[in-house]
Design an enzyme around this catalytic site. Structure first.
Site: not given
Ligand code: URA
Ligand code: CA
Length: 434
Positions: A82, A161, A168, A183, A187
């Protein structure tokens, strides 16, 4: 349990228990806790932070809010990668086939681009016919068959999320390290890999502007992985300028293909070999990153990496003939050059402005609903540290509209030229292991 007590507890800098975190994440996802209370809690986290245990519990509750992909019927150790997001970041397009070609299964779920950063799925759709809507069974079959599949993120993963991120975004609480870390990691964990390699970007074009923050984010994510039993490591890499030369969908596909042949930009190749080596090691296919690096270099040189790319493009319905002729994907009507107006050395290429220039051409989405133009974008001819003469080309613009004065202006804003020689930036700043 009452949400007001949990807000006050966090406000007063105390750590929440696992049960309390479960109550607030699941309650919010089900709509039992209102936005205004969650917004207040998030702001308390923004100022007070979370302990490593709280962050791990918070992450796992987000994971449990939705579907979790079971990849156990794919043979071998599945390693995901990632990136925290950058401009012209072509690494996934290179890494998926490259790592797959040495026998490491790559089961990748990717996203689309939004704003000035691109998405791997959009780039792959440059291949006519390539499809990314694949169910879990087919996904697993594709990975077992070709070692690689790249598909769209399932809408059923981590609903908490999605809701938290949207809140947010409008309450000034995006930029909190435990919230970003949970976050991202939620994932990755929900999508089922055994191990995770993170590319944490640092610099003007990244979320994290300072090394201190980048290290903190990397450590927080590695710690979450350790806490929940997924081996995780992070590479901190430079995003003070765009990665490679190409920014734009088909342009980056061509750049990825060049890189798979060992003929790509040096920075992109170095980052892919670094990330790829760690993926191969975590998968148990090599003892050291050096050994893994030689395996990957060999796959570039003997054509295996490129062959794996063809196989996986074909298996997902794409026309793989373009892998041999990627220049045919570049169908923009016009090319224009942005030229230097003085002699000197390139001292700055603001990645954000280059990303925005590409978006203005139609390579990226201003909103989720925007249509994108796969053929357009920018190719940088000069990078930080290069010398330049008055009148030399800095950037070539690929456009489908004849007038691009706005884009040229943006590119000119992104570049700075110094009279004094400039050191090119270090690409790999640090490695963070568990
Ligand atoms: N990318 C994400 O997936 N979540 C965040 O909070 C910031 C960047
Ligand atoms: Ca690039």
């Amino acid at each position: 349990m009452r949400m007001i007590d949990l807000i006050e507890k966090k406000r007063d800098q105390k750590a929440l228990t696992e049960e309390e975190i479960r109550f607030l994440v699941q309650g919010y996802t089900r709509g039992e806790i209102p936005d205004y209370q969650m917004a207040s809690f998030l702001m308390a986290v923004y100022f007070q932070g979370m302990t490593p245990e709280e962050t791990a519990h918070f992450t796992m509750e987000i994971v449990r809010s939705g579907e979790q992909i079971d990849l156990s019927s794919i043979e071998g150790i599945k390693v995901d990668k990632h990136s925290t997001g950058g401009v012209g970041d072509t690494t996934t397009l290179v890494l998926a086939p490259l790592v797959g070609s040495v026998g490491v299964p790559v089961a990748k779920m990717s996203g689309r681009g939004l704003g000035h950063t691109g998405g791997t799925i959009d780039k792959l759709e440059s291949f006519p016919g390539f499809h990314v809507e694949v169910d879990n069974e087919e996904f697993i079959r594709l990975v077992n068959q070709n070692k690689v599949a790249v598909i769209g993120q399932s809408g059923k993963l981590t609903p908490a999320d999605k809701k938290l991120y949207a809140l947010r975004d409008v309450t000034g609480t995006v930029n909190s390290i435990p919230l970003i870390a949970s976050s991202i990691m939620s994932k990755k964990i929900a999508s089922g890999s055994d191990a995770i390699v993170l590319d944490v970007k640092v610099g003007a074009g990244a979320f994290m502007k300072s090394m201190e923050d980048a290290r903190k984010l990397a450590r927080t994510m590695v710690e979450i992985g350790d806490n929940v039993g997924r081996k995780t490591m992070a590479v901190i890499s430079d995003m003070s300028q765009p990665l490679g030369f190409a920014v734009g969908n088909a342009l980056e596909v061509k750049e990825a293909i060049d890189t798979l042949k060992g003929k790509g930009p040096k920075d992109l190749e170095e980052l892919c070999l670094t990330l790829g080596s760690h993926m191969v090691c975590l998968a148990g296919k090599a003892q050291t990153p050096e050994e893994a690096g030689s395996m990957l270099k060999e796959a570039m040189n003997n054509g295996k990496a490129l062959e794996t790319m063809k196989q996986f493009i074909r298996a997902q319905g794409g026309d793989d003939r373009y892998v041999d002729h990627p220049e045919q994907l570049l169908t923009a009507k016009y090319t224009m050059e942005v030229k230097a107006k003085e002699d000197g050395y390139i001292s700055e290429i603001t990645a954000n402005e280059i990303g925005t220039a590409a978006m203005m051409l139609g390579a990226g989405r201003a909103t989720k609903e925007s249509e994108i133009d796969l053929a357009v974008g920018l190719v940088l001819n000069k990078k930080i540290g290069d010398s330049v003469r008055n009148g030399e080309t800095l950037v070539t613009i690929y456009s489908n509209r004849s007038s691009v004065t706005d884009v040229i202006e943006k590119v000119e804003q992104a570049y700075a030229i110094s009279k004094q020689p400039v050191q090119p930036p270090v690409l790999i700043h640090d490695i963070v292991q568990g």
